[in-house]
Design a protein around this motif. Structure first.
Motif, PDB file in Angstrom:
ATOM      1  N   TRP A   1     -10.399   7.297  10.033  1.00  0.00           N
ATOM      2  CA  TRP A   1      -9.604   6.282   9.350  1.00  0.00           C
ATOM      3  C   TRP A   1      -8.103   6.604   9.341  1.00  0.00           C
ATOM      4  O   TRP A   1      -7.287   5.781   8.913  1.00  0.00           O
ATOM      5  CB  TRP A   1     -10.100   6.074   7.920  1.00  0.00           C
ATOM      6  N   CYS A   2      -7.737   7.781   9.818  1.00  0.00           N
ATOM      7  CA  CYS A   2      -6.324   8.175   9.877  1.00  0.00           C
ATOM      8  C   CYS A   2      -5.664   7.652  11.150  1.00  0.00           C
ATOM      9  O   CYS A   2      -6.283   7.627  12.217  1.00  0.00           O
ATOM     10  CB  CYS A   2      -6.185   9.692   9.840  1.00  0.00           C
TER      11      CYS A   2
ATOM     12  N   LYS B   1      -3.203   5.032   2.904  1.00  0.00           N
ATOM     13  CA  LYS B   1      -3.222   5.163   4.358  1.00  0.00           C
ATOM     14  C   LYS B   1      -2.491   6.440   4.759  1.00  0.00           C
ATOM     15  O   LYS B   1      -1.535   6.855   4.091  1.00  0.00           O
ATOM     16  CB  LYS B   1      -2.571   3.959   5.041  1.00  0.00           C
TER      17      LYS B   1
ATOM     18  N   THR C   1       0.850  -1.187   0.000  1.00  0.00           N
ATOM     19  CA  THR C   1       0.000   0.000   0.000  1.00  0.00           C
ATOM     20  C   THR C   1       0.886   1.237   0.000  1.00  0.00           C
ATOM     21  O   THR C   1       2.096   1.152   0.201  1.00  0.00           O
ATOM     22  CB  THR C   1      -0.927   0.040   1.233  1.00  0.00           C
TER      23      THR C   1
ATOM     24  N   SER D   1      -1.001   8.520   8.379  1.00  0.00           N
ATOM     25  CA  SER D   1      -0.779   8.581   9.823  1.00  0.00           C
ATOM     26  C   SER D   1      -0.098   9.905  10.167  1.00  0.00           C
ATOM     27  O   SER D   1       0.772  10.375   9.420  1.00  0.00           O
ATOM     28  CB  SER D   1       0.110   7.423  10.298  1.00  0.00           C
TER      29      SER D   1
ATOM     30  N   HIS E   1       1.534   4.559   2.009  1.00  0.00           N
ATOM     31  CA  HIS E   1       1.262   5.095   3.345  1.00  0.00           C
ATOM     32  C   HIS E   1       2.027   6.396   3.552  1.00  0.00           C
ATOM     33  O   HIS E   1       3.234   6.449   3.368  1.00  0.00           O
ATOM     34  CB  HIS E   1       1.686   4.058   4.396  1.00  0.00           C
TER      35      HIS E   1
ATOM     36  N   PRO F   1      -3.978   3.277  11.301  1.00  0.00           N
ATOM     37  CA  PRO F   1      -4.709   3.768  10.124  1.00  0.00           C
ATOM     38  C   PRO F   1      -5.557   2.682   9.488  1.00  0.00           C
ATOM     39  O   PRO F   1      -5.222   1.498   9.548  1.00  0.00           O
ATOM     40  CB  PRO F   1      -3.590   4.203   9.178  1.00  0.00           C
ATOM     41  N   LYS F   2      -6.651   3.089   8.887  1.00  0.00           N
ATOM     42  CA  LYS F   2      -7.506   2.195   8.123  1.00  0.00           C
ATOM     43  C   LYS F   2      -7.427   2.597   6.649  1.00  0.00           C
ATOM     44  O   LYS F   2      -6.808   3.607   6.305  1.00  0.00           O
ATOM     45  CB  LYS F   2      -8.949   2.282   8.622  1.00  0.00           C
ATOM     46  N   LYS F   3      -8.072   1.846   5.803  1.00  0.00           N
ATOM     47  CA  LYS F   3      -8.084   2.142   4.372  1.00  0.00           C
ATOM     48  C   LYS F   3      -8.774   3.475   4.114  1.00  0.00           C
ATOM     49  O   LYS F   3      -9.855   3.749   4.641  1.00  0.00           O
ATOM     50  CB  LYS F   3      -8.793   1.021   3.617  1.00  0.00           C
ATOM     51  N   ASN F   4      -8.144   4.315   3.340  1.00  0.00           N
ATOM     52  CA  ASN F   4      -8.669   5.637   3.001  1.00  0.00           C
ATOM     53  C   ASN F   4      -9.872   5.513   2.055  1.00  0.00           C
ATOM     54  O   ASN F   4      -9.737   5.031   0.936  1.00  0.00           O
ATOM     55  CB  ASN F   4      -7.551   6.448   2.338  1.00  0.00           C
TER      56      ASN F   4
END
Length: 199
Positions: A98-99, A78, A49, A80, A51, A120-123
């Motif tokens: 989601w951040c 993602k 991914t 952060s 990030h 973090p989760k999927k944007n």
């Protein structure tokens, strides 16, 4: 203890990103330009991914953070934020749920410790066209050719080329294409390794 961006950055590379630096199939880039240089992500990690890590030291302000998050959310899977303790309460009210959020605390001897407050989760706001802006012109032309776009359409401006990406292309597929192209940009990996070793 007051902290500076460079202190947080160097310790984060060593303590949280070392395994990414050691992985030949992962790219770690400092100050990655977005939208052709209009903005810059403090640290970007590209493996399975894409990030983004944004640093807010104790000496930074968070005035621009909402604007930065808006731009990052278009092109990173993602996101952060790495923050000094003095900003945490304000930042947590700004961040989408989601951040990710990481607190960076500087000790009396100068070392910086990190604690994950939220992963973090999927944007959900990712835009494929914005993400494609990471590709250079020749790279986007190569991608479009592979995707079956006719040659007669490939002489257009870069902005128009991005819009030719078919909606069937997934973020995962584009991430892998970007990663493959970035792997050829050896100077970026070298610069990141220099940052990692620079005390």
């Amino acid at each position: 203890m007051e902290s500076r961006d460079i202190e947080i950055r160097q310790h984060f590379h060593k303590k949280r990103l070392q395994h990414f630096h050691d992985c030949p199939n992962t790219i770690v880039i400092d100050e990655l330009g977005l939208a052709h240089g209009k903005n810059r992500a403090d640290i970007a990690v590209l493996n399975g991914t894409f990030h983004c890590f944004e640093i807010k030291s104790s000496k930074d302000t968070i005035v621009r953070l909402p604007e930065q998050l808006s731009e990052y959310s278009k092109c990173f899977e993602k996101i952060s934020v790495i923050s000094a303790p003095n900003h945490i309460h304000k930042i947590i009210n700004i961040l989408p749920d989601w951040c990710g959020l990481i607190v960076a605390t500087k000790g009396t001897k100068g070392a910086v410790a990190f604690k994950t407050i939220r992963r973090p989760k999927k944007n959900p706001q990712l835009e494929i066209t914005a993400m494609a802006h990471f590709l250079w012109r020749r790279e986007i032309i190569e991608l479009l050719t592979v995707l079956g776009v006719e040659k007669k359409y490939l002489s257009q401006s870069r902005e128009k080329l991005y819009k030719l990406i078919p909606p069937t292309l997934t973020a995962q597929e584009l991430t892998q294409w970007i990663k493959a192209k970035f792997m050829g940009r050896k100077d970026w990996r070298s610069a990141s390794l220099q940052m990692l070793c620079d005390d």
